[in-house]
Design an enzyme around this catalytic site. Sequence first.
Site, mmCIF file in Angstrom:
data_model
loop_
_atom_site.group_PDB
_atom_site.id
_atom_site.type_symbol
_atom_site.label_atom_id
_atom_site.label_comp_id
_atom_site.label_asym_id
_atom_site.label_seq_id
_atom_site.Cartn_x
_atom_site.Cartn_y
_atom_site.Cartn_z
ATOM 1 N N LEU A 320 0.834 -1.183 0.000
ATOM 2 C CA LEU A 320 0.000 0.000 0.000
ATOM 3 C C LEU A 320 0.874 1.240 0.000
ATOM 4 O O LEU A 320 0.669 2.174 -0.756
ATOM 5 C CB LEU A 320 -0.870 -0.033 1.257
ATOM 6 C CG LEU A 320 -1.874 1.077 1.405
ATOM 7 C CD1 LEU A 320 -2.864 1.012 0.275
ATOM 8 C CD2 LEU A 320 -2.575 0.938 2.729
ATOM 9 N N ASP A 461 -18.463 6.825 -14.401
ATOM 10 C CA ASP A 461 -19.377 7.928 -14.116
ATOM 11 C C ASP A 461 -19.293 8.996 -15.205
ATOM 12 O O ASP A 461 -19.173 10.181 -14.927
ATOM 13 C CB ASP A 461 -19.073 8.512 -12.738
ATOM 14 C CG ASP A 461 -20.257 9.291 -12.158
ATOM 15 O OD1 ASP A 461 -21.389 9.117 -12.668
ATOM 16 O OD2 ASP A 461 -20.049 10.075 -11.209
#
Length: 637
Positions: A320, A461
């Site tokens: 990460l 989107d």
Amino acid sequence: MSAPAHHHHHRHLLLLPLPLLMLLFLLPPPASAQPSTSGFTCSPNDTSYSYPCHTYAFYPAGLTTNLTDLSSIGDLFGVSRLMISIPSNISSSLLSSPLYPGQPLFVPLSCSCNSLNSSYAISFSNASRIIQSGDTFYGLSIGPFGNLTTYQSVEVVNPTLVPTNLSIGVQAIFPIFCKCPNSSQLGSGVTLLLSYVFQPSDNLSEVATRFGAQVQAITGVNGANIQPYDTIFIPVSKLPSLAQPTTAAPVPSLKEERKGLVIGLSVGVGVLGVLLIALFAFLLLFRGKRRGKQGFTEVERKMDGEAIRKGGLSEMEVNLMADVSDCLDKYRVFGINELKEATGGFSPGSLIQGSVYKGCIDGEVYAIKKMKWNAYEELKILQKVNHGNLVKLEGFCIDPEEANCYLIYEFVQNGSLYSWLHESRHNEKLSWKTRLRIAIDVANGLQYIHEHTRPQVVHKDIKSSNILLDSNMRAKIANFGLAKSGCNAITMHIVGTQGYIAPEYLADGVVSTRMDVFSFGVVLLELISGKEAIDEEGNVLWASATDVFGTQGSSEDDEDEVGRSKRVRAWMDESLVEDSFPFESVVNVMGLAVACVNKDPSKRPSMVDIVYALCKSDDFVLDVSEDGLSAPPVLAR
Ligand SMILES: *[C@@H]1O[C@H](CO)[C@@H](O)[C@H](O)[C@H]1NC(C)=O
Ligand SMILES: *[C@@H]1O[C@H](CO)[C@@H](O)[C@H](O)[C@H]1NC(C)=O
Ligand SMILES: *[C@@H]1O[C@H](CO)[C@@H](O)[C@H](O)[C@H]1NC(C)=O
Ligand SMILES: *[C@@H]1O[C@H](CO)[C@@H](O)[C@H](O)[C@H]1NC(C)=O
Ligand SMILES: *[C@@H]1O[C@H](CO)[C@@H](O)[C@H](O)[C@H]1NC(C)=O
Ligand SMILES: *[C@@H]1O[C@H](CO)[C@@H](O)[C@H](O)[C@H]1NC(C)=O
Ligand SMILES: *[C@@H]1O[C@H](CO)[C@@H](O)[C@H](O)[C@H]1NC(C)=O
Ligand SMILES: *[C@@H]1O[C@H](CO)[C@@H](O)[C@H](O)[C@H]1NC(C)=O
Ligand SMILES: *[C@@H]1O[C@H](CO)[C@@H](O)[C@H](O)[C@H]1NC(C)=O
């Protein structure tokens, strides 16, 4: 004498009285004598040695002005920053910070015994370097590589390169001296032979103490006659731990003007480190399973778990961190006060829409998006994409007090396509030519994220309010907040905007590039009709468009054509009626839009087909040639 005999030592021999010189030649060479000038010999066939092995070189930061941070040192040795920071006990929050001059580091080496010819083999770890202007084997060996190799050895391992005539751009191997322990050393508990360059200020007992070794053990490996700048090998049972400063080094004064920036960066990075733990916990709780190992090099993946545990990090955390820290290099890190000042404390007056504010920093106007801790995906995706039809991310900011994250984008002057089509804010109406150009820009941007990113990115989107227009009315896709990388995933959590969502996504949560194609089709319909994607009664535009246009490919007789033209003409934006352009062009785009909103995703065209279809239209080509708009790259194929 034992270990390293330097080439200039031989010259000194000539000054000795002749009888002494003869005596020297009569003496048998010491058992552990190794010429360090061209490398440390090894026996590739001797199974009592553990070649190849992983080991480390002790390396002080700041040997040249360029080597003051982990990534440039990592680049020099061909390893990532984490591969240095973890064994060196450098806090992950300081990964991108400057290092102190002389700050101690352990650089990992993959040590092997390399046969250079049938009778000569030396042990080293490869550091490859592309020769740049001004590079010499000698200069690089005693400078950036800190005498962990010698120019003689570089010459030996690069037999095809002429040291006096190096061409810029060729690759040279710099052999970093290393050794692997033999069976008797392993038997006595020695697991590593650290490569260390003996400094003029060093004394052996102090060096031994520093690394938890015995003086006798060191001289046993290297001989007793250790000279300054010799590479020696320190036998240890485990990697010693280094004490590290807990703060970032001050920025070198010669880069004064960048000071604020870098300090801002290190503060931001420090905060990020702390908050990453929270983010990590969040990811663990809410995502559970997944996370690949992208951003990790093969070697790093192979790195022994012990070193990673040493740093107190789980592999997942390291992954990460690697991902986020990669972003840190690319973007400017803004300070929260800078943003507050630029937006009048996030005043309603500087609000653009939603949670996006307009702000001016150093004379540059930016769009600043305020988010909670969900910026990570968008950051991760945006760092992979770079295209003129996608809004560019300029930087980010973390506000630890409010636990907010800000993404700072280029400011796109003319606002959203939505505002041009559906709000009375702009007096002018968009011409058909401009609308077509916008459609091509958006199609190009989508084609880029679908075809040229790996793994593929799905925007998820696409809608007219996420399409921004610059001062030349060229379109850029904004808001990758919902974007997904990786394809054909199934999601449980349906997001998106009513009127634009593809039916298969709504029904089954199927994520694929074809859902962007659907939404793009709806945008085309908005461009043609000037109507919103969903009206007040909740009727979706795409359903009415299918009725207007009828089913394509059905009886194509003239009467049907005429009826269709009539219906389209009645349906399209009133403001286009006065515009002079071939009506056929509208019918063509309408046909394309209807194909995009096909309920069956497999029947929708791909973005490549769409770009092609939009550009192919003869009407369009005539149109654009007038104002010299360059043909989109796809035509060049
Ligand atoms: C090592 O062994 C290989 C084959 O087993 C042989 O060709 C080579 O000459 C040997 N090298 C040395 C240095 O003994
Ligand atoms: C150091 O940086 C300068 C300018 O950034 C560059 O020209 C030079 O090649 C670099 N030197 C090394 C050894 O990387
Ligand atoms: C092997 O290479 C070494 C170092 O370059 C050289 O001194 C030696 O003469 C070479 N031996 C043979 C047999 O080529
Ligand atoms: C390192 O370089 C040597 C000499 O060029 C080569 O023989 C060897 O395969 C390289 N090792 C690795 C791991 O790349
Ligand atoms: C490497 O050794 C040379 C002498 O051989 C010395 O002048 C130089 O300063 C050394 N480099 C470093 C970085 O210690
Ligand atoms: C140096 O190398 C270049 C290209 O490799 C070659 O053309 C040139 O003749 C060389 N010069 C000398 C002095 O060897
Ligand atoms: C080595 O350094 C230590 C501490 O700096 C000192 O106590 C010791 O006397 C030195 N030894 C030699 C042989 O100079
Ligand atoms: C291992 O290396 C040490 C130090 O160089 C040496 O004294 C010893 O003889 C070696 N043992 C074997 C089995 O080669
Ligand atoms: C790492 O460095 C810190 C700060 O200097 C120190 O307190 C800590 O003991 C070191 N950790 C290890 C494992 O050496």
